[in-house]
Design a protein around this motif. Structure first.
Motif, PDB file in Angstrom:
ATOM      1  N   TRP A   1      -9.673  25.547  17.619  1.00 44.19           N
ATOM      2  CA  TRP A   1     -10.801  24.915  18.313  1.00 44.19           C
ATOM      3  C   TRP A   1     -12.114  25.712  18.219  1.00 44.19           C
ATOM      4  CZ3 TRP A   1      -6.547  27.039  20.850  1.00 44.19           C
ATOM      5  CH2 TRP A   1      -6.773  28.176  21.602  1.00 44.19           C
TER       6      TRP A   1
ATOM      7  N   TYR B   1     -13.923  27.346  15.824  1.00 44.79           N
ATOM      8  CA  TYR B   1     -14.945  27.107  14.803  1.00 44.79           C
ATOM      9  C   TYR B   1     -15.764  25.866  15.117  1.00 44.79           C
ATOM     10  CZ  TYR B   1     -17.255  26.000  10.434  1.00 44.79           C
ATOM     11  OH  TYR B   1     -18.221  25.679   9.499  1.00 44.79           O
ATOM     12  N   GLN B   2     -15.090  24.798  15.488  1.00 49.97           N
ATOM     13  CA  GLN B   2     -15.802  23.545  15.772  1.00 49.97           C
ATOM     14  C   GLN B   2     -16.668  23.669  17.021  1.00 49.97           C
ATOM     15  OE1 GLN B   2     -16.017  21.117  13.811  1.00 49.97           O
ATOM     16  NE2 GLN B   2     -14.179  20.928  12.551  1.00 49.97           N
TER      17      GLN B   2
ATOM     18  N   GLY C   1     -19.537  23.006  14.999  1.00 47.08           N
ATOM     19  CA  GLY C   1     -19.201  21.611  14.769  1.00 47.08           C
ATOM     20  C   GLY C   1     -20.209  20.640  15.360  1.00 47.08           C
ATOM     21  N   ASP C   2     -19.755  19.413  15.562  1.00 46.84           N
ATOM     22  CA  ASP C   2     -20.620  18.370  16.104  1.00 46.84           C
ATOM     23  C   ASP C   2     -21.089  18.728  17.510  1.00 46.84           C
ATOM     24  OD1 ASP C   2     -20.253  16.890  13.790  1.00 46.84           O
ATOM     25  OD2 ASP C   2     -18.518  15.824  14.602  1.00 46.84           O
TER      26      ASP C   2
ATOM     27  N   ASP D   1     -12.390  20.948  18.287  1.00 48.19           N
ATOM     28  CA  ASP D   1     -11.576  20.200  17.325  1.00 48.19           C
ATOM     29  C   ASP D   1     -10.891  21.201  16.406  1.00 48.19           C
ATOM     30  OD1 ASP D   1     -10.382  18.135  16.029  1.00 48.19           O
ATOM     31  OD2 ASP D   1     -12.239  17.183  15.318  1.00 48.19           O
TER      32      ASP D   1
ATOM     33  N   SER E   1      -9.602  22.838  12.774  1.00 48.47           N
ATOM     34  CA  SER E   1     -10.169  23.049  11.434  1.00 48.47           C
ATOM     35  C   SER E   1      -9.028  23.345  10.479  1.00 48.47           C
ATOM     36  CB  SER E   1     -11.162  24.225  11.465  1.00 48.47           C
ATOM     37  OG  SER E   1     -12.198  23.999  12.374  1.00 48.47           O
TER      38      SER E   1
ATOM     39  N   PHE F   1     -11.267  17.967   5.761  1.00 52.21           N
ATOM     40  CA  PHE F   1     -12.398  18.720   6.312  1.00 52.21           C
ATOM     41  C   PHE F   1     -12.617  20.021   5.550  1.00 52.21           C
ATOM     42  CE2 PHE F   1     -13.567  22.306   9.119  1.00 52.21           C
ATOM     43  CZ  PHE F   1     -14.879  21.943   9.404  1.00 52.21           C
TER      44      PHE F   1
ATOM     45  N   ASN G   1     -15.905  24.040   3.401  1.00 52.53           N
ATOM     46  CA  ASN G   1     -15.695  24.425   4.802  1.00 52.53           C
ATOM     47  C   ASN G   1     -14.642  25.512   4.946  1.00 52.53           C
ATOM     48  OD1 ASN G   1     -17.484  22.921   6.504  1.00 52.53           O
ATOM     49  ND2 ASN G   1     -16.356  21.064   5.980  1.00 52.53           N
TER      50      ASN G   1
END
Length: 475
Positions: free
Chosen positions: A75, A77-78, A82-83, A93, A95, A100, A112
């Motif tokens: 979780w 990195y996102q 992320g978004d 989220d 990775s 992705f 990525n």
């Protein structure tokens, strides 16, 4: 138009958007940063502490490296890149999906997968630096809880705010080339705050805490220094002239800082301290990090002089005078080497940042952004220079406030589950009481070997060969 050589033709494994040279350097730079932690800081921590804490100190670093990676792909990195969920944090989220990981990263001509790996080693070393303030007394089970919690609720917020293009400080134009704020200021403040809540080492350890192996300490320090070529040289995300400048500036500032600290030790204490020189090396590396590729070489020299003297003064003089500093047992002095040096680097970046170098690094189309105060005054753009300095100071205020608050909350929550500090018995014994292992298990001089510590033979099998009582007397 001439045809490309066969090895440069795009295919499914090498899409047209990917630059093979950039990707190769990015993976290499990431591995160099990884080597700073494992084995670099593992060796440095294991050798700079008292012998009875060698295993525990080294293992705190190794555990953090492994723990951060699992959390990062799960979780972290996102949440950092992320978004957008809120102005200072991304949406959690995983990775791990190939769709992705093989897609182009948010910056550079890289997949990525490369970016996730590169950013992971930065997150990992940040937690390991926090550990430096806690060596010699933190409950290892508490540390196991602290690492994922701090990564999730502190590091991700700072990284998103400053490094993610959608972050609120990034949009304001803060300059943090490679982690003076995100990594060093964060770890220095968090380590100091956590050290307050965990409590001090024993009085005996505070009074005398000699390194168990200075030669190994220098080996770890050397890995840390050389690994910084990837630390700062990898942040343009491309094999560019700016990456080359960042690497050179890094080593110039570090060498100058080490020599400055060394001279001050000789002038005031009469002896050239190896440990002191190592501290000066670290403060130089930290200070140049937010500025590495956006300042000129002469500025790197000046930054080295200041990073070798100002943290020296705060550590050697102010620390003995200020009540708050005297109350907190910061084992590796990360407050001085990382918080003070990181803040100093951020401020000096706001002063020395060159508009052209910023334009090359940030790829902005004009001269309206990222103007250091020195050049703002020179170019008749004083307001822009003062604005940049204000943004740099705002970043320091944000990182300090966030880490004092979040780190305190995390420590208080962990305290409800397990004690933050080791028991008095464990503090007296050290590694053997905590891990059942010792760093230096040498045979001879009447020592006893207990079967329960053997990991090659099974305990029951090995015990059959021992006299009654399970111990062997050594001649």
């Amino acid at each position: 138009m001439a045809e490309l050589p066969l090895n440069l033709l795009p295919d499914e494994a090498s899409p047209a958007w990917m630059n093979k040279g950039d990707n190769a350097w990015q993976l290499t730079a990431a591995t160099l940063v990884g080597l700073q932690s494992v084995p670099g800081l593992v060796i440095l921590y294991g050798s700079i502490v008292k012998k009875k804490w060698a295993v525990n100190s080294a293992f705190m670093a190794l555990y953090a490296f492994a723990s951060v990676l699992v959390c990062w792909v799960g979780w972290g990195y996102q949440m950092s890149f992320g978004d957008k969920m809120i102005p200072f944090l991304g949406r959690p989220d995983v990775s791990l999906d190939q769709k992705f990981l093989l897609h182009q990263a948010f910056l550079g001509y890289l997949p990525n997968a490369t970016m996730v790996y590169f950013q992971f080693v930065f997150a990992a070393i940040t937690l390991i630096l926090v550990a430096g303030a806690l060596l010699g007394r933190m409950n290892f089970h508490a540390w196991m809880l602290f690492v994922p919690l701090w990564l999730t609720f502190s590091y991700t917020i700072t990284a998103y705010s400053i490094w993610c293009p959608e972050g609120w400080l990034a949009k304001r134009g803060i300059i943090d080339y490679s982690g003076g704020y995100v990594i060093h200021l964060s770890s220095g403040v968090a380590g100091f705050t956590a050290a307050y809540w965990v409590g001090p080492r024993t009085i005996k350890d505070r009074e005398r805490f000699p390194p168990n192996n200075i030669i190994l300490m220098l080996a770890g320090a050397g890995l840390l220094w050389m690994g910084w070529s990837g630390f700062n040289g990898g942040d343009p995300y491309t094999v560019s002239t700016d990456a080359s400048l960042a690497v050179l500036n890094t080593h110039v500032c570090t060498a100058t800082s080490l020599l400055t600290w060394l001279l001050l030790d000789i002038l005031f204490f009469g002896k050239p301290s190896v440990i002191g020189a190592t501290q000066g090396m670290i403060t130089g590396l930290v200070c140049i990090t937010p500025a590495a590729g956006v300042v000129q070489g002469w500025a790197a020299i000046l930054m080295g002089i200041m990073s070798g003297s100002i943290p020296w003064y705060t550590m050697m003089v102010l620390h003995k005078k200020l009540w708050l500093l005297k109350q907190v047992d910061d084992t590796m002095a990360v407050f001085h080497t990382h918080a003070v040096a990181g803040s100093l680097g951020g401020i000096l970046t706001g002063f020395f940042a060159h508009p052209k170098l910023n334009r090359i690094f940030y790829l902005v189309p004009d001269w309206q952004h990222y103007i250091g105060l020195a050049y703002g005054l020179q170019m008749g753009r004083a307001s822009a220079g003062f604005k940049q300095m204000g943004i740099q100071l705002l970043g320091i205020l944000f990182v300090v406030s966030l880490n004092v608050f979040v780190t305190s909350i995390i420590c208080l929550l962990i305290r409800f589950v397990v004690p933050l500090r080791l028991s008095d018995e464990e503090l007296q014994t050290g590694d053997d009481a905590i891990h059942g292992e010792e760093a230096y298990a040498l045979w001879g001089d009447g020592e006893k070997y207990e079967s329960r510590h053997n990991s090659v033979y099974g305990v029951e099998e090995f015990a059959q060969d021992l006299p009654k009582g399970g111990q062997v007397e050594m001649a």
